[in-house]
Design a protein around this motif. Structure first.
Motif, PDB file in Angstrom:
ATOM      1  N   ASN A 401       1.009  -1.520   0.014  1.00  0.00           N
ATOM      2  CA  ASN A 401      -0.402  -0.120  -0.104  1.00  0.00           C
ATOM      3  C   ASN A 401       0.777   1.253  -0.250  1.00  0.00           C
ATOM      4  O   ASN A 401       2.078   1.281   0.217  1.00  0.00           O
ATOM      5  CB  ASN A 401      -0.780   0.293   1.141  1.00  0.00           C
ATOM      6  N   VAL A 403       0.832   4.962   1.372  1.00  0.00           N
ATOM      7  CA  VAL A 403      -0.376   5.558   1.958  1.00  0.00           C
ATOM      8  C   VAL A 403       0.023   7.316   1.958  1.00  0.00           C
ATOM      9  O   VAL A 403       1.264   7.604   2.296  1.00  0.00           O
ATOM     10  CB  VAL A 403      -0.182   5.261   3.455  1.00  0.00           C
ATOM     11  N   GLN A 410      -6.038   9.915   6.313  1.00  0.00           N
ATOM     12  CA  GLN A 410      -5.348   9.369   5.601  1.00  0.00           C
ATOM     13  C   GLN A 410      -6.049   8.780   4.142  1.00  0.00           C
ATOM     14  O   GLN A 410      -6.867   7.841   4.174  1.00  0.00           O
ATOM     15  CB  GLN A 410      -4.844   8.037   5.891  1.00  0.00           C
ATOM     16  N   ALA A 412      -4.870   5.712   0.905  1.00  0.00           N
ATOM     17  CA  ALA A 412      -4.057   5.033   0.895  1.00  0.00           C
ATOM     18  C   ALA A 412      -4.248   4.266  -0.692  1.00  0.00           C
ATOM     19  O   ALA A 412      -6.050   3.881  -1.008  1.00  0.00           O
ATOM     20  CB  ALA A 412      -4.639   3.389   2.044  1.00  0.00           C
TER      21      ALA A 412
END
Length: 430
Positions: A401, A403, A410, A412
């Motif tokens: 991922n 991010v 957040q 991602a």
């Protein structure tokens, strides 16, 4: 400028001297009050003090600052206006005007705003009632920006001790309402009790949204509930309970509907430094499947944890029931900065219930963690593999991922190497 400053200081000193010698406010047997201001006037007939210019009124752990303050010595009622700042044992508050009764230990602060710990509160009014504050037309957030990224708005918010109780409201992203909230209670500085929101897209759900809430019933019981919906005719409903039965003994249970009913429950007991855990899972599809597990573990060193576990699982078929068991020893540790690494030796026997089932002795390895390559950018990975002599490695999980932290959010972008699928998530980051 210098003369004006000298006059101000002199007035403060004179009033302080008079208050210390003969001021009836300090001499009253009802309450001890100290007032410091540029100008203080006292009406002996009404027994009302009028203070103006940088007023500071103190009584015990109650401290008030304002430009103008009226204090009625007879009724012990305060009226304050302009730039009101109030400090009490419950927090620090600000507003446009305050009316407060020492005798009743209650009052109202208009244009209410303030903070408890790392949480910020605003409202039309804040009603102070002994150990609680009732905020009307309120909102609160953990975001310190002038225009919060994320906030909760409700007509009625109750602050009592270290808990927040909301009588229903809305979760806002900036100034846009996105999720209705039922009545909920939580502790402000405990992240896990705040509402959660996740927006995303993947192959199974399509474009989806999930909301989760935790309701703090009392010190021992927490209720969890939530749901989600997606464009690929996907929907989810879930609920559960976390119950501290005894000191060190915790019951967790969850019931979920997602295409079919799924249930899980676990009982954990901490007997420091050792932890015992018993868990059960059930899936009620067309046919039933499930799992039972027992585990005992504890720290091996400051950075490592050792666990002995036994798991039995089953899967019903039309004419038969498939069963298997796996048991072994698993070691995990934080030997590499930012990562959790693990390895374990296990023995399996019985039917193959999935693609990574192995019979006989085999090795499990797992890893999770990430690396920050910029201030707000991070690469995260997670994986698990099972190894046995003579066969190719069996992958259980393999994900990566990218991010990005956006203050209270957040974002991602992930890729599942097993499903060969891309997913995108947009989550709250309180």
């Amino acid at each position: 400028m210098q003369l004006a400053k000298i006059k101000t200081v002199c007035l403060v000193l004179v009033f302080a001297l008079l208050a210390g010698v003969s001021n009836p406010v300090l001499a009253s047997t009802l309450r001890e009050v100290e007032i410091v201001a540029q100008l203080v006037e006292f009406d002996p007939d009404s027994r009302v003090y009028r203070a103006s210019g940088g007023v500071i009124l103190t009584s015990g752990d109650f401290q008030l600052q304002a430009e103008t303050v009226f204090y009625d010595q007879e009724t012990e009622v305060i009226r304050a206006e302009q730039g009101v700042k109030l400090q009490t044992a419950n927090g620090n508050w600000e507003g446009e005007a305050l009316v407060y009764s020492f005798r009743g230990e209650e009052g109202t602060l208009t244009a209410f705003r303030g903070a408890i710990g790392s949480s910020y509160y605003t409202g039309r009014t804040g009603e102070l009632r002994e150990e609680e504050i009732l905020v009307q037309g309120g909102s609160f957030t953990r975001c310190a920006l002038a225009s919060p990224c994320v906030k909760i708005k409700a007509e009625r918010v109750r602050l009592v001790n270290d808990r927040v109780e909301v009588g229903g409201g809305w979760l806002y992203l900036k100034n846009f309402p996105v999720l209705p909230l039922p009545p909920v209670a939580f502790t402000p500085d405990q992240f896990e009790n705040w509402p959660r929101l996740e927006l995303g897209v993947n192959r199974t759900r399509g474009l989806y949204m999930i909301g989760r809430l935790t309701h703090q019933v009392n010190e021992q019981v927490r209720l969890n509930y939530g749901g989600g919906v997606g464009t690929n005719r996907w929907w989810n409903i879930q609920g559960g309970i976390d119950w501290d039965l005894l000191p060190g003994l915790v019951l967790n249970s969850t019931l979920t509907w997602e295409e079919y009913f799924r249930g899980s429950a676990s009982l954990r007991y901490n007997w420091a430094p050792v932890q015992f855990r018993a868990a059960v899972q059930r899936n009620w599809d067309d046919l039933t499947s499930g799992e039972h597990s027992l585990a005992v573990g504890g720290p091996l060193t400051d950075k490592s944890h050792l666990e002995l576990s036994y798991t039995s699982s089953f899967e019903e078929e039309e004419q038969d029931v498939l069963q298997r068991a796996d048991y072994g020893l698993h070691l995990t540790g934080r030997w590499l900065s930012g990562f959790i690494l693990g390895a374990g030796l296990f023995y399996g026997e019985g039917d193959h219930l999935n693609d990574y089932s192995l019979n006989g002795w085999y090795l499990r390895t797992n890893w999770s963690g990430g690396i920050n390559f910029a201030r707000t950018w991070r690469i995260q990975v997670a994986g698990e593999t099972r190894w046995q002599a003579g066969i190719a490695p069996r992958w259980v999980e393999k994900q990566v991922n990218l991010v990005k932290d956006l203050h209270c959010f957040q974002v991602a972008l992930g890729y599942d190497l097993l499903d060969e699928s891309v997913n995108f998530n947009f989550m709250l980051n309180w």
